[in-house]
Design a protein around this motif. Sequence first.
Motif, PDB file in Angstrom:
ATOM      1  N   SER A  83      20.648  14.529 -72.907  1.00 15.90           N
ATOM      2  CA  SER A  83      19.941  13.505 -73.665  1.00 15.90           C
ATOM      3  C   SER A  83      20.556  13.443 -75.061  1.00 15.90           C
ATOM      4  CB  SER A  83      18.455  13.877 -73.774  1.00 15.90           C
ATOM      5  OG  SER A  83      17.774  12.934 -74.564  1.00 15.90           O
ATOM      6  N   GLN A 105      19.697  10.621 -71.427  1.00 16.27           N
ATOM      7  CA  GLN A 105      18.465   9.967 -71.911  1.00 16.27           C
ATOM      8  C   GLN A 105      18.686   9.562 -73.368  1.00 16.27           C
ATOM      9  OE1 GLN A 105      14.171  11.693 -72.641  1.00 16.27           O
ATOM     10  NE2 GLN A 105      14.470  11.511 -70.443  1.00 16.27           N
ATOM     11  N   SER A 151      11.304   5.942 -75.368  1.00 18.01           N
ATOM     12  CA  SER A 151      10.601   5.152 -76.389  1.00 18.01           C
ATOM     13  C   SER A 151      10.799   3.643 -76.178  1.00 18.01           C
ATOM     14  CB  SER A 151      11.024   5.571 -77.796  1.00 18.01           C
ATOM     15  OG  SER A 151      10.685   6.919 -78.026  1.00 18.01           O
ATOM     16  N   PHE A 153       8.813   1.232 -76.035  1.00 17.39           N
ATOM     17  CA  PHE A 153       7.920   0.314 -76.762  1.00 17.39           C
ATOM     18  C   PHE A 153       7.870   0.621 -78.261  1.00 17.39           C
ATOM     19  CE2 PHE A 153       5.764   1.088 -72.524  1.00 17.39           C
ATOM     20  CZ  PHE A 153       6.400   0.020 -71.898  1.00 17.39           C
ATOM     21  N   GLN A 154       8.783   1.464 -78.714  1.00 13.90           N
ATOM     22  CA  GLN A 154       8.722   1.931 -80.110  1.00 13.90           C
ATOM     23  C   GLN A 154       9.834   1.322 -80.958  1.00 13.90           C
ATOM     24  OE1 GLN A 154       6.849   4.819 -81.329  1.00 13.90           O
ATOM     25  NE2 GLN A 154       5.880   5.396 -79.406  1.00 13.90           N
ATOM     26  N   ASN A 187       4.051  -5.343 -72.360  1.00 10.54           N
ATOM     27  CA  ASN A 187       4.749  -4.103 -71.985  1.00 10.54           C
ATOM     28  C   ASN A 187       5.649  -4.357 -70.769  1.00 10.54           C
ATOM     29  OD1 ASN A 187       2.258  -3.148 -73.474  1.00 10.54           O
ATOM     30  ND2 ASN A 187       3.304  -1.202 -73.196  1.00 10.54           N
ATOM     31  N   GLY A 206       5.760   6.394 -72.217  1.00 12.76           N
ATOM     32  CA  GLY A 206       4.948   7.503 -72.726  1.00 12.76           C
ATOM     33  C   GLY A 206       3.489   7.142 -72.895  1.00 12.76           C
ATOM     34  N   THR A 207       3.036   6.057 -72.266  1.00 17.35           N
ATOM     35  CA  THR A 207       1.648   5.662 -72.467  1.00 17.35           C
ATOM     36  C   THR A 207       0.669   6.710 -71.929  1.00 17.35           C
ATOM     37  OG1 THR A 207      -0.013   3.940 -72.107  1.00 17.35           O
ATOM     38  CG2 THR A 207       1.546   4.306 -70.311  1.00 17.35           C
ATOM     39  N   THR A 208      -0.449   6.840 -72.626  1.00 10.79           N
ATOM     40  CA  THR A 208      -1.543   7.695 -72.135  1.00 10.79           C
ATOM     41  C   THR A 208      -2.694   6.821 -71.639  1.00 10.79           C
ATOM     42  OG1 THR A 208      -2.440   7.747 -74.370  1.00 10.79           O
ATOM     43  CG2 THR A 208      -1.020   9.597 -73.719  1.00 10.79           C
ATOM     44  N   ARG A 212      -2.340   0.291 -68.871  1.00  7.96           N
ATOM     45  CA  ARG A 212      -1.042  -0.349 -69.152  1.00  7.96           C
ATOM     46  C   ARG A 212      -0.090  -0.245 -67.949  1.00  7.96           C
ATOM     47  NH1 ARG A 212      -1.996  -0.986 -74.529  1.00  7.96           N
ATOM     48  NH2 ARG A 212      -2.338   0.893 -75.803  1.00  7.96           N
TER      49      ARG A 212
HETATM   50  N1  LIG Z   1      15.125  12.582 -75.241  1.00  6.30           N
HETATM   51  C1  LIG Z   1      14.512  12.449 -76.397  1.00  6.30           C
HETATM   52  O1  LIG Z   1      15.027  12.812 -77.470  1.00  6.30           O
HETATM   53  C2  LIG Z   1      13.155  11.834 -76.415  1.00  6.30           C
HETATM   54  C3  LIG Z   1      12.549  11.450 -77.609  1.00  6.30           C
HETATM   55  C4  LIG Z   1      11.309  10.839 -77.535  1.00  6.30           C
HETATM   56  C5  LIG Z   1      10.684  10.647 -76.325  1.00  6.30           C
HETATM   57  N2  LIG Z   1      11.295  11.055 -75.201  1.00  6.30           N
HETATM   58  C6  LIG Z   1      10.662  10.905 -73.867  1.00  6.30           C
HETATM   59  O2  LIG Z   1      10.325   9.584 -73.635  1.00  6.30           O
HETATM   60  C7  LIG Z   1       8.934   9.497 -73.283  1.00  6.30           C
HETATM   61  C8  LIG Z   1       8.405   8.206 -73.801  1.00  6.30           C
HETATM   62  O3  LIG Z   1       8.556   8.156 -75.209  1.00  6.30           O
HETATM   63  P1  LIG Z   1       7.482   7.467 -76.110  1.00  6.30           P
HETATM   64  O4  LIG Z   1       6.148   8.064 -75.886  1.00  6.30           O
HETATM   65  O5  LIG Z   1       8.042   7.427 -77.484  1.00  6.30           O
HETATM   66  O6  LIG Z   1       7.556   5.990 -75.459  1.00  6.30           O
HETATM   67  P2  LIG Z   1       6.755   4.657 -75.509  1.00  6.30           P
HETATM   68  O7  LIG Z   1       6.230   4.427 -74.134  1.00  6.30           O
HETATM   69  O8  LIG Z   1       7.696   3.666 -76.095  1.00  6.30           O
HETATM   70  O9  LIG Z   1       5.590   4.834 -76.550  1.00  6.30           O
HETATM   71  C9  LIG Z   1       4.317   5.269 -76.176  1.00  6.30           C
HETATM   72  C10 LIG Z   1       3.383   4.980 -77.334  1.00  6.30           C
HETATM   73  O10 LIG Z   1       3.306   3.565 -77.543  1.00  6.30           O
HETATM   74  C11 LIG Z   1       1.952   3.171 -77.459  1.00  6.30           C
HETATM   75  N3  LIG Z   1       1.859   1.846 -76.846  1.00  6.30           N
HETATM   76  C12 LIG Z   1       2.516   1.398 -75.746  1.00  6.30           C
HETATM   77  N4  LIG Z   1       2.181   0.125 -75.486  1.00  6.30           N
HETATM   78  C13 LIG Z   1       1.285  -0.238 -76.424  1.00  6.30           C
HETATM   79  C14 LIG Z   1       0.571  -1.445 -76.680  1.00  6.30           C
HETATM   80  N5  LIG Z   1       0.696  -2.535 -75.914  1.00  6.30           N
HETATM   81  N6  LIG Z   1      -0.274  -1.462 -77.744  1.00  6.30           N
HETATM   82  C15 LIG Z   1      -0.433  -0.381 -78.528  1.00  6.30           C
HETATM   83  N7  LIG Z   1       0.215   0.801 -78.328  1.00  6.30           N
HETATM   84  C16 LIG Z   1       1.071   0.860 -77.290  1.00  6.30           C
HETATM   85  C17 LIG Z   1       1.306   4.203 -76.573  1.00  6.30           C
HETATM   86  O11 LIG Z   1      -0.095   4.219 -76.783  1.00  6.30           O
HETATM   87  P3  LIG Z   1      -1.073   4.351 -75.489  1.00  6.30           P
HETATM   88  O12 LIG Z   1      -1.019   5.774 -75.092  1.00  6.30           O
HETATM   89  O13 LIG Z   1      -2.374   3.894 -76.021  1.00  6.30           O
HETATM   90  O14 LIG Z   1      -0.511   3.423 -74.447  1.00  6.30           O
HETATM   91  C18 LIG Z   1       1.998   5.477 -77.035  1.00  6.30           C
HETATM   92  O15 LIG Z   1       1.434   5.925 -78.263  1.00  6.30           O
HETATM   93  C19 LIG Z   1       8.297  10.759 -73.873  1.00  6.30           C
HETATM   94  O16 LIG Z   1       7.175  11.116 -73.160  1.00  6.30           O
HETATM   95  C20 LIG Z   1       9.431  11.755 -73.749  1.00  6.30           C
HETATM   96  O17 LIG Z   1       9.437  12.345 -72.472  1.00  6.30           O
HETATM   97  C21 LIG Z   1      12.510  11.618 -75.214  1.00  6.30           C
END
Ligand SMILES: NC(=O)c1ccc[n+]([C@@H]2O[C@H](COP(=O)([O-])OP(=O)(O)OC[C@H]3O[C@@H](n4cnc5c(N)ncnc54)[C@H](OP(=O)(O)O)[C@@H]3O)[C@@H](O)[C@H]2O)c1
Length: 241
Positions: A83, A105, A151, A153-154, A187, A206-208, A212
């Motif tokens: 990654s 990743q 990430s 959605f970030q 999404n 990464g949604t909880t 969604r």
């Molecule tokens: N390899 C790396 O360096 C690295 C770094 C970061 C992450 N990751 C991996 O990638 C996975 C996903 O990353 P991520 O959690 O950053 O991804 P993400 O799915 O982009 O972001 C999830 C966050 O966005 C919020 N969200 C999503 N849709 C939304 C909406 N329509 N309205 C409001 N909030 C919304 C979610 O809240 P809700 O829970 O309310 O949906 C949650 O807080 C992680 O679990 C990890 O395994 C890897």
Amino acid sequence: MPGIRDKLILQSKCGIRPGPFTCYDFSKEHIIRSVETSLRRLQTDRLDYLLLHRPDLLMEPEEVAEAFDQLESQGKVLHFGVSNHTPSQIELLETCVKQPLEINQLQFSLAHTLLLDAPAYLNTTDSHGISRDANVLDYCRRNHITIQCYSPFQYGVFEGTFIGNPDYAQLNAVLTHLAKKYDTTENGIAVAWLLRHTANMQVVVGTTNASRIPGIVKGAEITLTREEWYELYAAAGNKLP
Ligand SMILES: NC(=O)c1ccc[n+]([C@@H]2O[C@H](COP(=O)([O-])OP(=O)(O)OC[C@H]3O[C@@H](n4cnc5c(N)ncnc54)[C@H](OP(=O)(O)O)[C@@H]3O)[C@@H](O)[C@H]2O)c1
């Protein structure tokens, strides 16, 4: 539950050692200890995939190779990947590691498009042409390494989501329009945009929030048109040369 393990693909990462002073650690001891801890926590005997999380600046490929060989021969890890690795970091690992590195990743979303931006501006004086991507996207494609988008959605480095965010009003207007057209959520369209890329990527969400998930799953089934894909890229603030 009996039988359920065989229906799951379990993936974990290792190599970041948190503490009073966080460091990266690809030593044999750390890699093996991380996997054993993951297996204990997950109450299982094997990981399907193990990724090296962030390049350890003190990495010794020989040690990584020894760790991977041991984990593979013991049946504790079936497949390996990385990654946040550049092409040359992958090639350095491959001087010793025998197992194919099947995954890289990387952060990639509509609001984080650095994998695409600089190559589009080749040979221009526009600052978008300054490369921060080491051509990793093309490299992974050429070498059959699957890009997993994290990430999705970030924006920024976990600064928040662009969905519903007034700072991304134009992008949200297009997301909402297409969500209605394809009967999914914003999404879902954000996922469809990633999967429409021809590199055949995977998306790690990464949604909880379980509500969604159906929209996200629907998004994975949608094929955006070329025009829609470019419209979303532009609505996120990007322009083509
Ligand atoms: N390899 C790396 O360096 C690295 C770094 C970061 C992450 N990751 C991996 O990638 C996975 C996903 O990353 P991520 O959690 O950053 O991804 P993400 O799915 O982009 O972001 C999830 C966050 O966005 C919020 N969200 C999503 N849709 C939304 C909406 N329509 N309205 C409001 N909030 C919304 C979610 O809240 P809700 O829970 O309310 O949906 C949650 O807080 C992680 O679990 C990890 O395994 C890897």
